[in-house]
Design a protein around this motif. Structure first.
Motif, PDB file in Angstrom:
ATOM      1  N   VAL A 182      -9.824  28.005 -17.760  1.00  0.00           N
ATOM      2  CA  VAL A 182      -8.874  29.094 -17.991  1.00  0.00           C
ATOM      3  C   VAL A 182      -7.810  29.104 -16.886  1.00  0.00           C
ATOM      4  N   SER A 183      -8.103  29.720 -15.744  1.00  0.00           N
ATOM      5  CA  SER A 183      -7.146  29.697 -14.640  1.00  0.00           C
ATOM      6  C   SER A 183      -7.893  30.037 -13.356  1.00  0.00           C
ATOM      7  N   SER A 184      -7.241  29.791 -12.230  1.00  0.00           N
ATOM      8  CA  SER A 184      -7.944  30.017 -10.959  1.00  0.00           C
ATOM      9  C   SER A 184      -8.184  31.508 -10.737  1.00  0.00           C
ATOM     10  N   LEU A 185      -7.241  32.353 -11.223  1.00  0.00           N
ATOM     11  CA  LEU A 185      -7.440  33.796 -11.050  1.00  0.00           C
ATOM     12  C   LEU A 185      -8.647  34.250 -11.861  1.00  0.00           C
ATOM     13  N   ALA A 186      -8.711  33.749 -13.121  1.00  0.00           N
ATOM     14  CA  ALA A 186      -9.863  34.095 -13.950  1.00  0.00           C
ATOM     15  C   ALA A 186     -11.141  33.615 -13.291  1.00  0.00           C
ATOM     16  N   GLY A 187     -11.072  32.445 -12.635  1.00  0.00           N
ATOM     17  CA  GLY A 187     -12.230  31.931 -11.927  1.00  0.00           C
ATOM     18  C   GLY A 187     -12.677  32.879 -10.842  1.00  0.00           C
ATOM     19  N   MET A 188     -11.700  33.388 -10.059  1.00  0.00           N
ATOM     20  CA  MET A 188     -12.009  34.335  -8.981  1.00  0.00           C
ATOM     21  C   MET A 188     -12.679  35.580  -9.535  1.00  0.00           C
ATOM     22  N   ILE A 189     -12.010  36.157 -10.587  1.00  0.00           N
ATOM     23  CA  ILE A 189     -12.517  37.420 -11.136  1.00  0.00           C
ATOM     24  C   ILE A 189     -13.903  37.212 -11.725  1.00  0.00           C
ATOM     25  N   GLY A 190     -14.051  36.099 -12.455  1.00  0.00           N
ATOM     26  CA  GLY A 190     -15.346  35.827 -13.060  1.00  0.00           C
ATOM     27  C   GLY A 190     -16.434  35.650 -12.017  1.00  0.00           C
ATOM     28  N   ALA A 191     -16.079  34.984 -10.912  1.00  0.00           N
ATOM     29  CA  ALA A 191     -17.075  34.726  -9.880  1.00  0.00           C
ATOM     30  C   ALA A 191     -17.547  36.009  -9.227  1.00  0.00           C
ATOM     31  N   ILE A 192     -16.714  37.062  -9.281  1.00  0.00           N
ATOM     32  CA  ILE A 192     -17.131  38.332  -8.694  1.00  0.00           C
ATOM     33  C   ILE A 192     -17.808  39.216  -9.739  1.00  0.00           C
ATOM     34  N   LEU A 193     -17.178  39.255 -10.951  1.00  0.00           N
ATOM     35  CA  LEU A 193     -17.602  40.234 -11.954  1.00  0.00           C
ATOM     36  C   LEU A 193     -18.934  39.874 -12.600  1.00  0.00           C
ATOM     37  N   LEU A 194     -19.068  38.593 -13.006  1.00  0.00           N
ATOM     38  CA  LEU A 194     -20.273  38.209 -13.749  1.00  0.00           C
ATOM     39  C   LEU A 194     -21.556  38.404 -12.933  1.00  0.00           C
ATOM     40  N   GLN A 331       0.951  25.733  10.305  1.00  0.00           N
ATOM     41  CA  GLN A 331      -0.248  25.429   9.520  1.00  0.00           C
ATOM     42  C   GLN A 331      -0.186  26.113   8.158  1.00  0.00           C
ATOM     43  N   TYR A 332       0.233  27.407   8.175  1.00  0.00           N
ATOM     44  CA  TYR A 332       0.360  28.134   6.907  1.00  0.00           C
ATOM     45  C   TYR A 332       1.427  27.475   6.032  1.00  0.00           C
ATOM     46  N   GLU A 333       2.574  27.148   6.668  1.00  0.00           N
ATOM     47  CA  GLU A 333       3.678  26.559   5.915  1.00  0.00           C
ATOM     48  C   GLU A 333       3.309  25.182   5.393  1.00  0.00           C
ATOM     49  N   SER A 337       3.391  23.929   1.612  1.00  0.00           N
ATOM     50  CA  SER A 337       4.213  22.807   1.169  1.00  0.00           C
ATOM     51  C   SER A 337       3.382  21.751   0.456  1.00  0.00           C
ATOM     52  N   LEU A 338       2.068  21.738   0.696  1.00  0.00           N
ATOM     53  CA  LEU A 338       1.210  20.821  -0.037  1.00  0.00           C
ATOM     54  C   LEU A 338       0.929  21.320  -1.445  1.00  0.00           C
ATOM     55  N   GLY A 339       1.401  22.541  -1.751  1.00  0.00           N
ATOM     56  CA  GLY A 339       1.187  23.091  -3.075  1.00  0.00           C
ATOM     57  C   GLY A 339      -0.169  23.712  -3.263  1.00  0.00           C
ATOM     58  N   LEU A 340      -0.855  24.019  -2.161  1.00  0.00           N
ATOM     59  CA  LEU A 340      -2.166  24.663  -2.312  1.00  0.00           C
ATOM     60  C   LEU A 340      -1.964  26.134  -2.626  1.00  0.00           C
ATOM     61  N   ASN A 341      -2.847  26.689  -3.456  1.00  0.00           N
ATOM     62  CA  ASN A 341      -2.736  28.124  -3.684  1.00  0.00           C
ATOM     63  C   ASN A 341      -3.415  28.877  -2.533  1.00  0.00           C
ATOM     64  N   TYR A 342      -3.380  30.232  -2.606  1.00  0.00           N
ATOM     65  CA  TYR A 342      -3.825  31.030  -1.466  1.00  0.00           C
ATOM     66  C   TYR A 342      -5.231  30.671  -1.022  1.00  0.00           C
ATOM     67  N   TRP A 343      -6.183  30.705  -1.983  1.00  0.00           N
ATOM     68  CA  TRP A 343      -7.581  30.480  -1.600  1.00  0.00           C
ATOM     69  C   TRP A 343      -7.805  29.068  -1.119  1.00  0.00           C
ATOM     70  N   GLN A 344      -7.118  28.108  -1.760  1.00  0.00           N
ATOM     71  CA  GLN A 344      -7.276  26.730  -1.302  1.00  0.00           C
ATOM     72  C   GLN A 344      -6.759  26.568   0.118  1.00  0.00           C
ATOM     73  N   SER A 345      -5.575  27.146   0.380  1.00  0.00           N
ATOM     74  CA  SER A 345      -5.013  26.939   1.714  1.00  0.00           C
ATOM     75  C   SER A 345      -5.876  27.639   2.769  1.00  0.00           C
ATOM     76  N   MET A 346      -6.419  28.818   2.422  1.00  0.00           N
ATOM     77  CA  MET A 346      -7.302  29.502   3.366  1.00  0.00           C
ATOM     78  C   MET A 346      -8.549  28.662   3.620  1.00  0.00           C
ATOM     79  N   GLN A 347      -9.130  28.173   2.538  1.00  0.00           N
ATOM     80  CA  GLN A 347     -10.427  27.505   2.625  1.00  0.00           C
ATOM     81  C   GLN A 347     -10.299  26.145   3.304  1.00  0.00           C
ATOM     82  N   LEU A 348      -9.206  25.435   3.017  1.00  0.00           N
ATOM     83  CA  LEU A 348      -9.108  24.057   3.497  1.00  0.00           C
ATOM     84  C   LEU A 348      -8.345  23.934   4.810  1.00  0.00           C
ATOM     85  N   ILE A 349      -7.357  24.794   5.020  1.00  0.00           N
ATOM     86  CA  ILE A 349      -6.483  24.612   6.182  1.00  0.00           C
ATOM     87  C   ILE A 349      -6.676  25.698   7.226  1.00  0.00           C
TER      88      ILE A 349
END
Lengths: 435, 425
Positions: A182-194, A331-333, A337-349
């Motif tokens: 579906v989408s990464s947002l749906a993934g986030m919500i599902g991971a919390i809600l279910l 680091q944030y920038e 610029s690598l095109g990571l979304n918020y959670w990816q950039s937080m988690q990886l960088i």
């Protein structure tokens, strides 16, 4: 002039002369370190006098300590019988006689192996996190440890912790499926809600059903039986383990661009930090029943763990916020610029670097948290100090103060001091790595 | 070339709320807001239901009803016929008193120990290290209980001071008595008090004196004016130094400004020192420092002092050696280097963590419960709650007090911090 005969040439070096006695060994060390100036000499003599006074008062008391006595009166008889009868001596007999109580509280004595085993499981689980050189397979123990420790400590049906653990599995599966399809947002919500839905509605019946089909479990021990250092360690460690992820989320929320989320995080952190822990503990004891649906009541120890966790989370959030702020903006920038979304950039960088910077601060928060577990004595739990007053209230040991305080203090000192040394070791190691 | 794809339709589509990052943040915030409001509504609803079930209401009127309990240490007038609100105020003042005393003494201890720990003297620095590590790694509660036990268990009883063959004697030529019921120190009495209180003779045959609040205000006011005048003199000396290069000697002027006005006021008020003495089974007169106050104060100061010592040490180490060398190269005297070069820079590093230590000390003063010191937790959050059954209101007020105090201290200190901070770019 070149052919002038050389009349004398020294062919051998002279042996080195010994330095003057005032410039070597202990004499020089004392001159430089203890008596370099009149002021220093006065300070040295003064401090030596202080050390002498302390040792001459406490030393004999410690050395003459009586280790085998079953009551204070028996201990005093032994003291009176030995020596001139007027010397002072500690009655460490209280520690040997009440050792189990001081360590385990009122936990059933035939089940002492369970908390010990739980501690071993915890240590094995934490080892791969603390020492990265260990095999990564140990992370399986790390993930199972919370549930295993919970089951070992409280006992009861084994299906209950398994059912709870399944909830996390539900979350992970939901995240993977929804994220991919579906989408990464749906993934986030599902991971919390279910998982929440699962825990609220399915978990209880499932555990109950499984327990009635295959009754597998060990003897249940109520929280009231917990006490002594075991209680401190249980409260401290569970608060530490749960507060770290909470603190990370709070720190991220406080640095978020989303106004409402940021405001909530700021208010939560400042309110928690602005009010002493003891007031929060009384809130847990007196007020929590007002905020929950009528008729629901749950265990005081659990309430305390929740309160201490929230308290620690606010402090850890501030430490991690410092780490996030210390990270260069590039680091944030770079992550963006690598095109990571918020959670990816937080988690990886971002988080790996920010957490590394904040580890010493986090360890210091944990030390403070562990020391603060002594406050639960005021709401009627039997932490080491509560056990100490209980021991003092018995007829055998009525009126014993110093030995118990000394023992409890030393136990806390050992654990907090070693945690502090570990934090220093980490700090040094990280400094080397940055070079 | 065939047709180009249509440009995206202008206007707003519902799916943008999820897929467009410009709108998604709004969606997330609205969801969060709804969840939070829902949670608070749920908590509030539960509270209302629970209160109804217990037959209680939410009302702060209890603050006006008679308290009916005594408080052994009070800075303002109080007796058990006064209201719960007044009792809470007495408790608040007691909290502030021990927090203030603790902050001052912890700062003094911390600065001394922090500097001494950097000393080249091996014995001294090791001794200080033992102190710092010992206090930092053992819970504050144990120290409070330990010092409380020292005070009440190993100090002499007042009756041991009695009679011809007394086994104990007072210190400082019969002015200070250390007993297991607390410490008695001399106080000031005013024969010509302006407070209008009745003058009482502290001991038969002595001049009647009153312990007036107004007298103390007058003395403190005089002191404050003196300090302002001292500052003025110092600023003028600075100006003279700027213009001529010579610094006038002003220490005797400073001393005179500090001592003479206060001395004149004290003589005019007829101030006399009232020493404690043994009467019946206990000491009387003088100022009685209770065991609870002493245990809490000493433990808080020593505990926080150990943390402050580490902060001070780190602050001094943070100033690079080049700074003191540069000061020497500029010809600044070594005695003034510390004040003019090192300390101002060290202060920038020291102040922010120092603020949080003061805050910690203030919050830790709620451990007063361990020794029975009557702070706000004991009055408003303890006896008042137990007597009136108003847990919700009492805890709310107490939380609000601590929160306000914390925010005030950190706000004030942050303001001071900003004024000393380097102005960068």
């Amino acid at each position: 002039m070149s052919d002038t005969p050389v009349t004398y040439v020294r062919t051998q070096m002279l042996d080195q002369q010994a330095p003057p006695t005032s410039e070597v060994g202990p004499v020089r060390w004392m001159r430089e370190n203890l008596f370099s100036s009149p002021m220093n000499a006065i300070l040295t003599i003064l401090s030596l006098y202080v050390v002498y006074v302390v040792i001459s008062h406490v030393g004999p008391w410690l050395v003459n300590g009586i280790w085998d006595a079953d009551s204070l009166s028996e201990c005093r008889e032994i003291i009176a019988a030995t020596g001139d009868g007027h010397h002072s001596a500690a009655c460490f007999g209280v520690i040997t006689a009440r050792w189990h109580q001081l360590v385990f509280g009122y936990y059933p004595s035939e089940l002492y192996w369970r908390p010990v085993l739980a501690l071993v499981v915890f240590l094995v689980g934490i080892a791969p996190v603390m020492f990265p050189s260990l095999p990564r397979k140990l992370y399986i123990v790390t993930m199972a440890a919370p549930f295993l420790c919970f089951w070992l400590l409280w006992g009861g049906s084994i299906w209950f912790p398994i059912a709870i653990a399944l909830g996390f599995g539900v979350g992970v599966v939901a995240h993977k499926l929804l994220d991919a399809n579906v989408s990464s947002l749906a993934g986030m919500i599902g991971a919390i809600l279910l998982p929440l839905i699962y825990w609220l509605y399915i978990c209880g019946p499932l555990a109950g059903g499984l327990a009635s089909i295959i009754p597998l479990g060990i003897e249940f021990v109520p929280s009231r039986s917990f006490g002594g250092f075991m209680l401190s360690i249980v409260i401290g460690l569970s608060a530490i383990v749960i507060s770290l992820p909470l603190g990370i989320l709070l720190a991220l929320a406080r640095r978020s661009d989303l106004f409402i989320i940021k405001t909530c995080a700021v208010v939560f952190i400042e309110v928690i930090r602005g009010i002493p822990l003891i007031v929060w503990l009384f809130t847990a004891q007196l007020l929590l029943n007002y905020f929950l649906p009528p008729g629901s009541s749950f265990d005081l120890t659990l309430r305390v763990i929740i309160m201490v966790t929230l308290f620690a989370a606010a402090y850890i959030a501030e430490v991690i916020r410092g780490g996030l702020a210390a990270l260069p903006k590039g680091q944030y920038e770079g992550a963006d610029s690598l095109g990571l979304n918020y959670w990816q950039s937080m988690q990886l960088i971002v988080l790996p670097q920010a957490l590394k910077i904040s580890i010493p601060g986090i360890v210091n928060t944990f030390i403070g948290l562990f020391k603060d577990t002594t406050l639960v004595v005021f709401i009627g739990l039997f932490d080491p100090l509560g056990i100490a007053s209980a021991i003092r209230a018995t007829t055998e040991w009525n009126g014993i103060y110093w030995e118990l305080f000394l023992f409890i203090g030393i136990m806390f000192f050992i654990s907090c001091f070693s945690m502090g040394r570990y934090s220093l070791y980490l700090e040094k190691k990280l400094q080397r790595e940055h070079r | 070339m065939s047709t180009l794809t249509d440009p995206p339709k202008p206007g707003f589509r519902l799916s943008q709320l999820i897929y467009d990052t410009r709108y998604r943040s709004i969606t997330i915030q609205v969801i969060a807001l709804v969840l939070i409001v829902g949670a608070f509504w749920w908590l509030g609803n539960n509270t209302v239901n629970n209160l109804n079930a217990l037959g209680k209401d939410f009302d702060f009127g209890f603050l006006n009803s008679a308290a009916g309990y005594d408080i052994n240490q009070r800075l303002i007038e109080y007796d058990n016929q006064m209201s719960h609100g007044r009792a809470a105020l007495v408790g608040i003042l007691n909290t502030l008193l021990v927090a203030f005393m603790g902050c001052v003494s912890a700062l003094i201890i911390g600065v001394f120990v922090g500097v001494l720990r950097l000393s080249k003297n091996w014995v001294v620095s090791k001794l200080m290290a033992v102190y710092v590590e010992g206090f930092r790694n053992v819970p504050l509660l144990i120290w409070i209980l330990l010092i409380g036990a020292v005070m009440s268990e190993s100090m002499p009883q007042p009756r041991e001071f009695r009679g011809e063959d007394a086994t104990q004697s007072m210190y400082f030529s019969d002015n200070v008595a250390v007993t297991n019921r607390g410490i008695w120190i001399p106080r000031l009495g005013f024969a010509n008090s302006i407070s209008g209180e009745d003058a009482v003779a502290p001991i038969d045959g002595a001049t009647p004196v009153a312990a007036g609040g107004a007298d103390w205000l007058l003395i403190l006011g005089t002191l404050a004016l003196s300090l302002i005048a001292m500052r003025y003199v110092r600023n003028r000396a600075d100006k003279v130094q700027q213009s001529t290069g010579d610094r006038p000697t002003i220490w005797y002027q400073q001393l005179a400004i500090l001592v003479i006005p206060v001395g004149v006021v004290l003589i005019a008020l007829g101030a006399t020192i009232v020493s404690p003495y043994l009467k019946g089974f206990n000491f009387t007169e003088g100022t009685h420092l209770r065991n609870s106050l002493i245990a809490l104060w000493v433990a808080l100061s020593l505990y926080t002092g150990a943390f402050i010592a580490e902060i001070v040490r780190a602050g001094i180490l943070a100033v690079s050696k080049g700074q003191s060398e540069a000061a020497a190269a500029l010809g600044i005297q070594p005695s003034r280097t510390m004040k003019l070069v090192i300390l101002p820079q060290a202060m920038r590093v020291i102040i922010p963590p120092l603020i949080s230590q003061f805050l910690n000390l203030t919050k830790n003063s709620s451990l007063a419960i361990a020794v029975g010191y009557m702070d706000v937790r004991a009055t408003l959050g303890g006896i008042t709650i137990n007597q009136t059954g108003r847990e919700l209101e009492g805890m709310l007020l107490m939380g609000a007090f601590y929160l306000a105090l914390s925010l005030l201290i950190s706000g004030g200190m942050n303001y001071y911090n900003r004024s000393t901070q380097l102005a960068e770019r």
